[in-house]
Design a protein around this motif. Structure first.
Motif, short mmCIF file in Angstrom:
data_model
loop_
_atom_site.label_atom_id
_atom_site.label_comp_id
_atom_site.label_asym_id
_atom_site.label_seq_id
_atom_site.Cartn_x
_atom_site.Cartn_y
_atom_site.Cartn_z
N THR A 76 0.84 -1.21 0.00
CA THR A 76 0.00 0.00 0.00
C THR A 76 0.86 1.24 0.00
O THR A 76 1.57 1.52 0.97
N PRO A 77 0.85 2.02 -1.09
CA PRO A 77 1.66 3.23 -1.17
C PRO A 77 1.12 4.35 -0.28
O PRO A 77 -0.09 4.55 -0.17
N MET A 78 2.05 5.08 0.31
CA MET A 78 1.74 6.24 1.14
C MET A 78 2.74 7.34 0.78
O MET A 78 3.95 7.09 0.77
N ILE A 79 2.24 8.53 0.49
CA ILE A 79 3.10 9.62 0.01
C ILE A 79 3.02 10.80 0.96
O ILE A 79 1.92 11.28 1.27
N VAL A 80 4.17 11.28 1.42
CA VAL A 80 4.24 12.44 2.30
C VAL A 80 5.39 13.34 1.86
O VAL A 80 6.18 12.98 0.99
N SER A 81 5.48 14.48 2.50
CA SER A 81 6.54 15.43 2.15
C SER A 81 7.74 15.26 3.08
O SER A 81 7.77 14.40 3.97
N THR A 82 8.71 16.11 2.86
CA THR A 82 10.03 15.99 3.48
C THR A 82 10.02 16.41 4.94
O THR A 82 9.18 17.18 5.39
N GLY A 83 11.01 15.93 5.70
CA GLY A 83 11.28 16.43 7.04
C GLY A 83 10.16 16.19 8.02
O GLY A 83 9.86 15.04 8.37
N PRO A 84 9.47 17.24 8.51
CA PRO A 84 8.44 17.06 9.53
C PRO A 84 7.34 16.09 9.11
O PRO A 84 6.91 15.25 9.91
N GLY A 85 6.88 16.20 7.88
CA GLY A 85 5.83 15.29 7.42
C GLY A 85 6.29 13.85 7.41
O GLY A 85 5.58 12.94 7.86
N ALA A 86 7.48 13.62 6.93
CA ALA A 86 8.03 12.26 6.89
C ALA A 86 8.23 11.72 8.30
O ALA A 86 7.85 10.58 8.62
N LEU A 87 8.80 12.53 9.18
CA LEU A 87 9.11 12.06 10.53
C LEU A 87 7.86 11.70 11.32
O LEU A 87 7.89 10.82 12.19
N LEU A 88 6.75 12.38 11.04
CA LEU A 88 5.52 12.09 11.76
C LEU A 88 5.00 10.68 11.48
O LEU A 88 4.16 10.16 12.23
N THR A 89 5.47 10.03 10.43
CA THR A 89 5.01 8.68 10.13
C THR A 89 5.77 7.60 10.90
O THR A 89 5.37 6.42 10.87
N LEU A 90 6.82 7.95 11.60
CA LEU A 90 7.72 6.94 12.15
C LEU A 90 7.04 6.01 13.16
O LEU A 90 7.22 4.79 13.11
#
Length: 547
Positions: A76-90
């Motif tokens: 299942t693909p999930m697309i987010v932006s750089t930095g803060p957006g990416a880190l929130l998925t951890l």
């Protein structure tokens, strides 16, 4: 507009088999979202916060995998932006990794000039974004030119879809996503995960041990469900006349009311001792971690065979004949290799005695409210309705007591983070027709209030049960039990019914007496709904026999 790097990403995802993408826009990811806007055949599902987006992608993958475990792995693909957006998925990806859920995370990255020691000072820039994900996901993949996009995505897809399944991460610079595409349209990208089959000599040795056992038992984990191996598990258990207990992640792998089913009361010392007493214990699709081993108090006294797709978990906690394999391949091979025994009733009697001991322990505690609430929730569900549970006291009850036959259950017990229930259920609702149930406490619910807007925007058929006990109920119990009092567990909170209605979501203030009817009515009405149950629930006491 001419094709750009973002189009190469979307074309590759479509060629690999994606029909739904979870995404939340950001400045560096605009090229991806422009490509999604004009892509035929791809549904975009959003969220209000990136961690909830990742939980929703997780819920979508679990729903697809449960519905068709023998079909293509639902990466299942999930697309987010750089930095803060990416880190929130951890934190959400940690759950996907612990539960072996195939999520393909794709993030943008600052322009290539800012990478590898080049120009610095870009918005959202991290010294090494990839390093933030390296020890959370199964694999990371980096793109630096448009020509690398199809290969990187194919490798990531194969990694996610190879047993043990798991989340993966791909990052692509902003300028690569926006640059004109020089590659032709991509339609033939294919992933080919390699089947994880057992070594024949290990299957032969396992069959020899099981055939010689006088008192065999089986512990079935989540790997059995992911492999769609319930039928070969049943065949093996019936051939061996072996009782089967399920881990919390393996609920539904074996019929709840089957005469050989010891169900899943793994925090009960009777169950722990039952497994420990087997002269040969077959553990399938479980690493025997903290929850599956009664908090590491489990001590097997016989031989153990462990079948596990994650090689790092083989014989890691207990000595075992370790078989590195997908549970489905291994169970089919074992079921064909063992000798069939004549039923003599001994195993069925042992299982009945075990369940009677568990029931007697519960009957001796003042738990009528808790048992009734869980029973009312289960009775309200239409057949085959999945449920997604947060880390809440009722969810802890469901780990042990939920009958998953005809009611698949998905929980956050892999990593144990709060906030999974609603977004996981929203993802499932995007994957199927028919209702989905989410269950949270008021503490966990606060992580996802914003996603009520997502439910309304996409018209997702999720009924959200919120058990309101005024705080972090399970932590209140833990602290009180250990220290005699609780601290920082009581929460100010909004009027939950009014809050839901402010989002345009129908909401009901329920009682224990009306809970079944309120849930059934909400589940029967298409679209999102909220049912709030004010109740203070308690956990059961396991009563360890070793004390």
């Amino acid at each position: 507009m001419d094709r750009i790097g973002g189009d190469l990403v979307v074309e590759t995802l479509r060629a690999l088999g994606a029909d739904t993408v979870f995404g939340l826009p950001g400045q560096h990811a605009l090229g991806l979202f422009e490509a999604l806007r004009r892509a035929p055949g791809l549904t975009l599902v959003g969220a209000r916060v990136e961690n909830n987006l990742a939980f929703a992608a997780d819920g979508f993958a679990r729903a697809r995998l449960t519905a068709d475990p023998h079909g293509p792995v639902p990466v299942t693909p999930m697309i987010v932006s750089t930095g803060p957006g990416a880190l929130l998925t951890l934190a959400s990806l940690q759950e996907a990794r612990a539960a072996s859920v195939p999520v393909l995370g794709i993030s943008s990255q600052v322009p290539a000039a800012g990478l590898g020691g080049g120009r610095h000072g870009y918005l959202h820039e991290l010294p090494d974004q990839r390093a933030s994900f390296r020890d959370v996901v199964k694999s990371t993949h980096v793109v630096r030119t448009a020509a690398q996009i199809p290969t990187a995505l194919r490798e990531a897809w194969e990694s996610a879809a190879t047993a043990p399944y798991g989340p993966v991460w791909v990052e692509i610079p902003q300028d690569v996503l926006l640059a004109p595409a020089t590659l032709p349209e991509l339609t033939s990208v294919r992933a080919a995960p390699v089947p994880l089959e057992p070594l024949p000599e290990l299957i032969a040795e396992a069959a020899r041990l099981l055939d010689a056992a006088e008192n065999p038992a089986i512990l079935a984990g989540g790997g059995v469900l992911r492999a769609g191996a319930a039928e070969p598990l049943r065949e093996l258990a019936e051939a061996l006349r072996a009782p089967v207990l399920s881990t919390f992640g393996g609920k539904g792998a074996f019929g709840w009311d089957h005469p050989l089913s010891g169900q899943s009361w793994l925090e009960d010392w009777h169950s722990t001792e039952f497994l420990a007493a087997a002269d040969v214990l077959l553990v399938i699709g479980s690493g025997l971690g903290e929850l599956s081993s009664n908090y590491h108090r489990f001590r097997p006294r016989g031989r153990m065979i462990q079948i596990e797709a994650d090689a790092g978990k083989l014989a890691a906690n207990h000595p075992a004949l370790g078989i590195h394999a997908d549970a489905g391949h291994a169970l089919r091979a074992l079921a064909a290799a063992v000798s069939r025994r004549d039923p003599d009733g001994r195993a069925e009697t042992a299982v009945a005695d075990l369940l009677a001991a568990v029931t007697a322990r519960l009957d001796a505690q003042p738990l009528d409210l808790e048992r009734r609430v869980l029973g009312e929730v289960r009775a309200a569900l239409p057949q085959d309705t999945p449920s997604y549970w947060d880390m809440t006291i009722l969810g802890y009850w469901a780990w042990s007591a939920w009958n998953a036959d005809g009611a698949p259950i998905h929980t956050a017990q892999g990593a144990g983070g709060l906030g999974y229930g609603l977004p996981g259920a929203l993802g499932a609702a995007a994957a199927r027709r028919g209702p989905v149930l989410a269950v949270s406490g008021d503490g966990g619910a606060a992580y996802g209030f914003a996603e009520l807007a997502t439910a309304v925007q996409h018209g997702l058929d999720v009924t959200w049960l919120i058990v309101d006990d005024g705080g972090y109920g399970i932590l209140r119990e833990y602290m009180t039990g250990q220290f005699g009092r609780a601290h920082a567990t009581e929460l100010a909170r909004p009027d939950l019914v009014a809050l839901a209605r402010a989002f345009g979501v129908p909401a009901t203030l329920s009682t224990v007496d009306t809970l079944r009817a309120d849930l059934a009515a909400a589940l029967a009405t298409p679209g999102p709904a909220v049912v709030v149950l004010p109740a203070v629930l308690r956990m059961f006491e396991p009563t360890h026999l070793d004390k």
